[in-house]
Design a protein around this motif. Structure first.
Motif, short mmCIF file in Angstrom:
data_model
loop_
_atom_site.label_atom_id
_atom_site.label_comp_id
_atom_site.label_asym_id
_atom_site.label_seq_id
_atom_site.Cartn_x
_atom_site.Cartn_y
_atom_site.Cartn_z
N TRP A 177 4.19 1.75 2.22
CA TRP A 177 4.59 2.57 1.08
C TRP A 177 4.67 4.02 1.50
CZ3 TRP A 177 -0.24 0.86 2.05
CH2 TRP A 177 -1.30 1.75 1.94
N ASP A 228 3.89 6.77 -1.01
CA ASP A 228 3.37 7.56 -2.13
C ASP A 228 2.05 8.22 -1.73
OD1 ASP A 228 2.48 8.60 -4.52
OD2 ASP A 228 2.86 6.79 -5.69
N LYS A 229 2.00 9.55 -1.76
CA LYS A 229 0.78 10.29 -1.41
C LYS A 229 -0.39 9.93 -2.32
CE LYS A 229 3.22 14.36 0.22
NZ LYS A 229 3.49 15.77 -0.01
N GLU A 230 -0.09 9.51 -3.52
CA GLU A 230 -1.14 9.17 -4.48
C GLU A 230 -2.03 8.05 -3.96
OE1 GLU A 230 -1.27 7.69 -9.07
OE2 GLU A 230 0.27 9.13 -8.49
N PHE A 231 -1.45 7.15 -3.17
CA PHE A 231 -2.20 6.02 -2.63
C PHE A 231 -2.48 6.20 -1.15
CE2 PHE A 231 0.04 4.30 -6.33
CZ PHE A 231 -1.04 3.77 -7.03
N LEU A 232 -2.79 7.40 -0.73
CA LEU A 232 -3.03 7.70 0.68
C LEU A 232 -4.29 7.00 1.19
CD1 LEU A 232 -1.99 9.22 3.13
CD2 LEU A 232 -3.26 11.21 2.38
N PRO A 261 -2.02 0.19 -2.44
CA PRO A 261 -1.73 -0.09 -3.85
C PRO A 261 -1.52 -1.57 -4.13
CG PRO A 261 0.18 0.89 -2.77
CD PRO A 261 -0.94 0.92 -1.78
#
Length: 122
Positions: free
Chosen positions: A80, A82-86, A90
């Motif tokens: 992935w 997305d930085k949110e799920f670094l 996810p």
């Protein structure tokens, strides 16, 4: 502004190569910069323009290739961006993840003018 310290280190590296290679001018500098480096390309270009005045790099074009983020879970193989799920996958929630791309800070290519062909053994 860490962009100026990056430019200073870059110029120091290029000047060493220029001395060894007997370069007259550097006309283009190409960099790969990952998004996780938090470097703002416009500021990096401005710093390069200011710092290169009066050097063999004055007037050189600075090409910046921005490398997007890419992360992979070593547990389930999911990828992935997305930085949110670094920190967590996810898909499976594993903490066993690795950043594949996005951390780069690489000098990839230079275009130069050489003082004379004899200096290069030609």
């Amino acid at each position: 502004m860490h962009e100026m310290s990056i430019v200073e280190a870059l110029m120091e590296q290029i000047m060493k190569m220029a001395e060894e290679g007997k370069w007259e001018a550097v006309t283009r500098v190409r960099l790969k910069v990952g998004v996780m480096r938090q470097i703002i390309p416009d500021i990096l270009e401005f710093c390069f323009e200011v710092a290169s005045k009066g050097t063999i790099m004055e007037g050189a074009i600075l090409d910046i290739e921005e490398v997007p983020l890419s992360i992979k879970c070593d547990e389930c193989g999911y990828e992935w961006d997305d930085k949110e799920f670094l920190g967590l996958c996810p898909k499976c929630g594993s903490i066993d993840v690795n950043v594949l791309n996005g951390m780069e800070l690489e000098l990839t290519n230079l275009e130069v003018e050489i003082r004379n062909a004899e200096a290069c053994g030609r």
